[in-house]
Design an enzyme around this catalytic site. Sequence first.
Site, mmCIF file in Angstrom:
data_model
loop_
_atom_site.group_PDB
_atom_site.id
_atom_site.type_symbol
_atom_site.label_atom_id
_atom_site.label_comp_id
_atom_site.label_asym_id
_atom_site.label_seq_id
_atom_site.Cartn_x
_atom_site.Cartn_y
_atom_site.Cartn_z
ATOM 1 N N GLY A 84 -3.162 5.389 -2.318
ATOM 2 C CA GLY A 84 -2.987 5.024 -3.713
ATOM 3 C C GLY A 84 -4.213 5.455 -4.483
ATOM 4 O O GLY A 84 -5.052 6.203 -3.969
ATOM 5 N N TYR A 154 -10.406 6.072 3.375
ATOM 6 C CA TYR A 154 -9.418 7.124 3.084
ATOM 7 C C TYR A 154 -9.988 8.540 3.326
ATOM 8 O O TYR A 154 -9.353 9.380 3.962
ATOM 9 C CB TYR A 154 -8.970 6.963 1.636
ATOM 10 N N LYS A 158 -9.061 11.497 6.173
ATOM 11 C CA LYS A 158 -8.631 12.833 5.769
ATOM 12 C C LYS A 158 -9.485 13.902 6.469
ATOM 13 O O LYS A 158 -8.969 14.900 6.962
ATOM 14 C CB LYS A 158 -8.731 12.993 4.243
ATOM 15 N N LYS A 205 -0.285 1.746 -19.573
ATOM 16 C CA LYS A 205 -0.999 0.792 -20.432
ATOM 17 C C LYS A 205 -0.768 1.098 -21.911
ATOM 18 O O LYS A 205 -0.580 0.191 -22.726
ATOM 19 C CB LYS A 205 -2.504 0.840 -20.130
ATOM 20 N N ARG A 291 -16.122 14.649 -10.748
ATOM 21 C CA ARG A 291 -15.536 15.506 -9.705
ATOM 22 C C ARG A 291 -14.695 16.585 -10.364
ATOM 23 O O ARG A 291 -13.918 16.319 -11.267
ATOM 24 C CB ARG A 291 -14.658 14.667 -8.780
HETATM 25 P P1 NAD Z 1 2.866 8.758 -2.190
HETATM 26 O O1 NAD Z 1 2.242 7.455 -1.852
HETATM 27 O O2 NAD Z 1 3.767 8.827 -3.376
HETATM 28 O O3 NAD Z 1 3.672 9.314 -0.925
HETATM 29 C C1 NAD Z 1 3.274 9.058 0.393
HETATM 30 C C2 NAD Z 1 4.474 8.534 1.131
HETATM 31 O O4 NAD Z 1 4.112 8.315 2.508
HETATM 32 C C3 NAD Z 1 4.995 7.198 0.600
HETATM 33 O O5 NAD Z 1 6.325 7.323 0.138
HETATM 34 C C4 NAD Z 1 4.886 6.260 1.772
HETATM 35 O O6 NAD Z 1 5.964 5.346 1.878
HETATM 36 C C5 NAD Z 1 4.877 7.219 2.944
HETATM 37 N N1 NAD Z 1 4.308 6.598 4.146
HETATM 38 C C6 NAD Z 1 3.243 5.766 4.234
HETATM 39 N N2 NAD Z 1 3.086 5.345 5.482
HETATM 40 C C7 NAD Z 1 4.083 5.916 6.216
HETATM 41 C C8 NAD Z 1 4.459 5.832 7.572
HETATM 42 N N3 NAD Z 1 3.791 5.078 8.438
HETATM 43 N N4 NAD Z 1 5.530 6.542 7.984
HETATM 44 C C9 NAD Z 1 6.250 7.304 7.106
HETATM 45 N N5 NAD Z 1 5.933 7.407 5.805
HETATM 46 C C10 NAD Z 1 4.856 6.720 5.362
HETATM 47 O O7 NAD Z 1 1.685 9.817 -2.316
HETATM 48 P P2 NAD Z 1 1.670 11.315 -2.845
HETATM 49 O O8 NAD Z 1 0.935 11.313 -4.124
HETATM 50 O O9 NAD Z 1 3.009 11.896 -2.779
HETATM 51 O O10 NAD Z 1 0.727 11.978 -1.758
HETATM 52 C C11 NAD Z 1 1.209 12.815 -0.718
HETATM 53 C C12 NAD Z 1 0.026 13.274 0.128
HETATM 54 O O11 NAD Z 1 -0.910 13.974 -0.691
HETATM 55 C C13 NAD Z 1 -0.738 12.144 0.809
HETATM 56 O O12 NAD Z 1 -1.134 12.562 2.087
HETATM 57 C C14 NAD Z 1 -1.950 11.980 -0.066
HETATM 58 O O13 NAD Z 1 -3.049 11.457 0.634
HETATM 59 C C15 NAD Z 1 -2.201 13.402 -0.522
HETATM 60 N N6 NAD Z 1 -2.951 13.438 -1.780
HETATM 61 C C16 NAD Z 1 -2.355 13.056 -2.935
HETATM 62 C C17 NAD Z 1 -3.097 13.064 -4.107
HETATM 63 C C18 NAD Z 1 -2.482 12.643 -5.415
HETATM 64 O O14 NAD Z 1 -3.177 12.642 -6.425
HETATM 65 N N7 NAD Z 1 -1.210 12.269 -5.473
HETATM 66 C C19 NAD Z 1 -4.435 13.478 -4.105
HETATM 67 C C20 NAD Z 1 -4.998 13.853 -2.904
HETATM 68 C C21 NAD Z 1 -4.250 13.844 -1.734
#
Ligand code: NAD
Length: 336
Positions: A84, A154, A158, A205, A291
């Site tokens: 998140g 987190y 990663k 918001k 950043r």
């Molecule tokens: P998101 O939270 O919308 O999607 C991640 C999904 O993973 C969720 O739907 C969640 O239910 C699922 N998940 C969590 N635990 C799980 C488990 N044990 N088994 C199966 N599914 C599981 O996040 P997002 O924004 O779509 O991010 C996708 C990826 O990109 C992630 O790895 C995140 O760390 C990476 N990321 C995203 C951002 C961003 O700004 N959105 C930035 C950097 C990295």
Amino acid sequence: MSSLPKDAPILVTGAGGFIGGHLLAQLKAEGYTRLRGADIKPLDHWFQRIEGVDSRSLDLREKQACREAAEGMAYIYNFACDMGGMGFIEVHKAECMLSVLINTHMLMAAREFGARRFLYSSSACVYAADKQTDTHVTALVESDAYPAMPEDGYGWEKLFSERMCRHFSEDFGLETRVVRFHNVYGPWGTYDGGREKAPAAICRKVISAKLAGKNDIEIWGDGLQTRSFMYIDDCLHGVRSIMEGDFSQPINVGSSELVTVNQLVDIVEKIAGVTLRRSYNLDAPKGVRGRNSDNSLIRKVLGWEPSTRLEDGMAQTYRWIHDMLTGPEPKNRFTI
Ligand code: NAD
């Protein structure tokens, strides 16, 4: 755009979430026929559920669940992660680190079933904290991840999982790709509940204030912290190009349009046609001071970089969140 045949078997994990849902929707719209999605959420909680996609509710921390997801799949986009915005990751470090189970078991399953490519979604949170202490940032280049001092919890997970991809590639011959996303935003993302990130939170918001006829907004931090934000369409283009291309080292996929949080609020206020009185919560989670993404490498590798203007992407995002907050139930799911 894609070089993959339309019958390529493609797995997207985290398919019930923001980026995974968009990727599957795009692949489906382009005519891909063998798509599978997996996510821990029950199917009716997925942000987007796409008809014709083999959608499975699986806890991918479990090895057997990863085997079920990966069997028969040639291209694996691994987006599943317990994550998140700062409000979540600063206070759920252990949960964040447990995502290492997902990546470990997905890599093992990809290897076992002979996947051709495995893409891991890493994050700008892998970058060393001491390079992000000033609002006047020097944009982060890929080598800034070492010596390692990433975001606690987190970011460490990663960085470790990036490393595991590298060694699965070197030792077992699994072709891996690692993208380091910098703040992705757009419609069909989390906008409330505690996991939302700044762009969605600020839209919510401002919309809530406007709907309630109030004139105030609370901002986390002093508003001077700087960031860049990448629109989802750019994210998808970047991630698919890296998946299908030859470059196998970790690479930034992010916008280099730097703004302060105050400037982000200015943009949303302009879209909404309001000016709010700002209060600053200095005790709220706020992350690093500044950043930005250095895009030299992605320009070199792809001849491209994310370029959607923040104003344009935020207008789309604002409209969608507005519809979610004012439209009929259910608020955050649909089927196409
Ligand atoms: P998101 O939270 O919308 O999607 C991640 C999904 O993973 C969720 O739907 C969640 O239910 C699922 N998940 C969590 N635990 C799980 C488990 N044990 N088994 C199966 N599914 C599981 O996040 P997002 O924004 O779509 O991010 C996708 C990826 O990109 C992630 O790895 C995140 O760390 C990476 N990321 C995203 C951002 C961003 O700004 N959105 C930035 C950097 C990295």
